[in-house]
Design a protein around this motif. Structure first.
Motif, PDB file in Angstrom:
ATOM      1  N   ARG A   1       0.891  -1.179   0.229  1.00  0.00           N
ATOM      2  CA  ARG A   1       0.351   0.213  -0.368  1.00  0.00           C
ATOM      3  C   ARG A   1       0.671   1.169   0.004  1.00  0.00           C
ATOM      4  NH1 ARG A   1      -2.795   0.971   5.881  1.00  0.00           N
ATOM      5  NH2 ARG A   1      -3.300   2.847   5.098  1.00  0.00           N
ATOM      6  N   ARG A   2       0.641   2.609  -0.535  1.00  0.00           N
ATOM      7  CA  ARG A   2       0.810   3.806  -0.896  1.00  0.00           C
ATOM      8  C   ARG A   2       0.211   4.467   0.286  1.00  0.00           C
ATOM      9  NH1 ARG A   2       4.800   5.335  -3.654  1.00  0.00           N
ATOM     10  NH2 ARG A   2       4.372   6.958  -3.461  1.00  0.00           N
TER      11      ARG A   2
ATOM     12  N   ASP B   1      -1.405   7.769   1.855  1.00  0.00           N
ATOM     13  CA  ASP B   1      -2.898   8.545   1.653  1.00  0.00           C
ATOM     14  C   ASP B   1      -1.829   9.966   2.146  1.00  0.00           C
ATOM     15  OD1 ASP B   1      -3.754   8.492   3.889  1.00  0.00           O
ATOM     16  OD2 ASP B   1      -5.598   7.760   3.442  1.00  0.00           O
TER      17      ASP B   1
ATOM     18  N   GLU C   1      -3.321  11.548   4.587  1.00  0.00           N
ATOM     19  CA  GLU C   1      -3.594  11.977   5.864  1.00  0.00           C
ATOM     20  C   GLU C   1      -2.424  10.989   6.755  1.00  0.00           C
ATOM     21  OE1 GLU C   1      -5.382  13.093   9.342  1.00  0.00           O
ATOM     22  OE2 GLU C   1      -5.817  14.119   7.667  1.00  0.00           O
ATOM     23  N   GLU C   2      -2.148  10.129   6.356  1.00  0.00           N
ATOM     24  CA  GLU C   2      -0.996   9.611   7.011  1.00  0.00           C
ATOM     25  C   GLU C   2       0.127   9.640   6.804  1.00  0.00           C
ATOM     26  OE1 GLU C   2      -2.886   4.886   5.808  1.00  0.00           O
ATOM     27  OE2 GLU C   2      -1.956   5.447   4.351  1.00  0.00           O
TER      28      GLU C   2
END
Length: 711
Positions: A386-387, A389, A391-392
């Motif tokens: 996963r990459r 987003d 917010e992360e």
């Protein structure tokens, strides 16, 4: 198969036509796709079209006139037309209704949702088999929130929009086939419905389970829809999970800063930071790596969720341009986001070492003290590819910043402890040095004390000698001054006695008138001489008495200095013999004083007398001038007496206010005038007097007097 079994799709946008064909084939419908309005009219006119899915961008002008044309393209039958919009709006939906559209929904939309809209428009039913009004479905499709229409008898949804599918992570087919209570707390749902039935209008908080397993916190509003044949319940869902997490993050940040402020250990602070970040993202495993003081080797400071064997691999590893995510991030001084560890070249050398740890993604952010100094790295691991987003990415930035504050504070405290220990050593050494210096100083002090005593004795002896010398000079001067009038009086008195004895003998023998007249003349002359000399002696004695200034009879009053000086100096100057010096008066007007005018006049008279006696001789030069000036300076009056005469010799300046000091002793001067002036100014008038003089250019005496003398 029905005759009208073609679903005509007219759109230039990307739509999963293949998936739509497959899904509608199960309901005996075929799909034909065109890309412009003219072609769509040809297909519709040919017959067999059950429904048209028309993109608003293909529907003509702003009036969407192609909608009506398609609806009546086949003679004798109206074809349902449903509009699709990638930019839905309330105004556009209203225009669609005016143009005769049978439905309106927004793109993108999942294939199952498109199928639902098709079946609803064609057959008036959903996949679940419930007949509903088209208006509600159009409203749900255009709603910006997740919307569910719940059948209260079965507990299952009978309609929902695409946003509900996205929010709950399930397709419309899945949601329509299960009771809503299966993915939330049944008690919470029942309590909300009960309150709504009771007429309560409020926002309720219900937790739903996403298909991924994560919890979705929602604010829920419900409205009962009254129908004679069915009990329906309209539910609007708003995801507040992000809001709650944001609030938890803010509270966690405050707690971390409080821990730092009260000096919590670094390990405890970093553990709290890691736990905070892990609570903000599902499935994340966090680590904090510190860079040793050599700036090259890593040290695992806090990795509570990672396997211990993996943390051990990181211990002591050197950073570099291809050392995984953390080593590369610290080397580059920038974030390194690896979405697939198995395929990223930064991790290629370590795949064999980490194969047993099931780590698939790693995002690392360097922890910076400043733009040049790296303290370590903060990493977020995932077991799925996963990459991050937006917010992360913001979350990992916040985490690295908080870690920077904690690490820098801990290092500063350690540095302060080292400095404190070093300072204590320095203080001990300095104390010992000062003790030795104190002992030496005490010895030197004893020597200095002895020298001071000798100096004091010598000074006292010198003062005594100076006093004796001054007293001797004074006695000599006083003797000389008094000797002349007293000697003259003695000579006159003895001469008068001799003349009196001669007169007595003449009286015995008989005295003539001429002899008596001669004696009377001699006696009168002797009396005059005696009177003048005794008066001179009395004046000298009176001047000696003025050495001690007696202020008991001095009269204090308020007065204006300018008229006082003019009243004093005008007659004084007029009484001086010619040639007398020129008098210049520079007195500021309005100098009001509350003091003793009598002693002030006496002091000024002595200064003028001193000027007349010592300043001007017979040598040629500039016109003799005496300047009297006065002006205010703050709460003081500066009164100056200046002349352009001979000046005062430098070795005499320091002694001019000493009693009996005069350069003209024996010439009618006692050396008491300036001493009396000094006593008046510093005693009665509570001021002070300064003198400035340059030999050959004159002298200036300045009186600094308070405008209000102390009582």
């Amino acid at each position: 198969m029905e005759k009208n079994n073609t679903i005509l799709v007219a759109t230039g946008a990307s739509l999963d036509v293949a998936g739509l064909e497959l899904a509608l084939a199960q309901h005996q419908y075929r799909v034909e796709s065109v890309t412009n309005g003219a072609h769509a009219l040809q297909v519709a006119a040919a017959g067999g079209v059950a429904l048209v899915l028309l993109d608003v961008t293909q529907a003509g002008s702003a009036e969407l006139e192609l909608t009506g044309q398609l609806a009546h393209a086949e003679p004798g039958r109206r074809i349902p037309v449903v509009l699709m919009s990638s930019r839905p709006s309330q105004e556009e939906q209203q225009r669609a209704g005016r143009a005769g559209a049978d439905g309106y929904f927004s793109l993108p939309l999942a294939t199952t949702s498109v199928v639902d809209n098709v079946l609803l428009a064609v057959q008036g039913r959903r996949i679940g088999g419930y007949e509903l009004e088209v208006n509600y479905h159009m409203m749900a499709a255009a709603s910006p929130d997740a919307v569910v229409l719940l059948d209260m008898d079965s507990g299952r949804p009978v309609d929902l929009n695409h946003r509900a599918e996205q929010l709950l992570g399930r397709s419309a087919l899945e949601l329509l086939a299960m009771p809503l209570a299966d993915i939330c707390d049944p008690a919470e749902l029942a309590a909300m419905m009960e309150r709504v039935h009771a007429g309560e209008l409020a926002v309720h908080r219900i937790s739903f389970r996403h298909s991924s397993g994560r919890v979705v916190e929602c604010e829920v509003r419900g409205v009962r829809i009254n129908r004679p044949d069915r009990r329906l319940f309209h539910i609007r869902l708003v995801d507040v999970t992000g809001t709650q997490r944001a609030q938890a993050l803010r509270i966690g940040q405050e707690q971390l800063l409080e821990m730092m402020a009260r000096g919590a250990p670094l390990q405890e602070t970093l553990l709290a930071l890691v736990q905070l970040v892990e609570s903000q993202s599902e499935g994340v495993l966090c680590s904090v790596i510190l860079l040793d003081e050599d700036g090259m080797h890593m040290h695992c400071a806090c990795c509570p969720s990672l396997p211990p064997a993996y943390s051990a691999l990181l211990e002591g590893m050197a950073i570099g341009p291809g050392v995984g995510s953390c080593g590369t991030a610290m080397h580059r001084r920038e974030a390194v986001l690896v979405s697939d560890i198995q395929r990223d070249p930064l991790w290629a050398p370590y795949l064999e070492l980490i194969k047993d740890f099931d780590l698939r993604a790693c995002w690392s952010m360097p922890i910076m003290q400043d733009e040049h100094t790296v303290l370590g790295s903060f990493a977020m691991y995932y077991r799925t590819v996963r990459r991050p987003d937006a917010e992360e990415q913001r979350l990992i930035g916040v985490a690295s910043h908080l870690a920077s504050i904690a690490i820098e504070r801990a290092r500063r405290e350690a540095e302060l402890l080292r400095h404190r220990t070093h300072l204590e050593d320095l203080v001990d050494a300095r104390t010992a040095e000062l003790s030795r210096a104190m002992q030496q100083a005490e010895l030197s002090n004893e020597e200095l004390q002895a020298a001071l005593e000798n100096l004091s004795m010598t000074q006292e002896e010198l003062v005594r000698r100076d006093k004796l010398a001054a007293l001797g000079a004074l006695v000599a001067g006083v003797a000389h001054e008094l000797n002349t009038p007293i000697g003259n009086s003695l000579v006159t008195a003895s001469t008068l006695a001799d003349h009196t004895a001669v007169l007595a003998r003449q009286l015995e023998a008989g005295i003539r008138r001429s002899e008596l007249e001669t004696y009377v003349g001699q006696a009168r002359e002797a009396g005059d001489i005696l009177q003048r000399n005794l008066q001179r002696a009395a004046s000298l004695v009176a001047s000696f008495k003025q050495i001690a200034v007696d202020t008991t009879d001095a009269q204090r009053r308020s007065f204006d200095l300018e008229p006082l000086l003019f009243e004093l100096l005008t007659p004084l100057w007029a009484s001086l013999p010619q040639p007398r010096p020129r008098l210049v008066m520079d007195i500021a007007p309005g100098l009001a004083m509350d003091s003793y005018p009598g002693p002030l006049s006496q002091a000024l008279g002595h200064l003028v007398d001193n000027c007349m006696t010592h300043a001007f001789g017979t040598q040629p030069g500039a016109e003799p001038t005496v300047t009297i000036s006065a002006h205010a300076e703050g709460s003081e009056v500066l009164l100056a007496v200046a002349d352009n005469g001979a000046g005062i010799a430098p070795d005499h300046i320091r002694r001019i206010f000493d009693p009996f000091f005069t350069t003209r002793l024996g010439a009618g001067q006692s050396g008491l005038g300036l001493y009396i002036t000094h006593n008046i100014v510093t005693g009665v008038l509570a001021g002070h007097i300064d003198v400035a003089s340059t030999p050959g250019f004159g002298s200036t005496f300045t009186l600094h007097l308070p405008m209000t003398a102390p009582r």
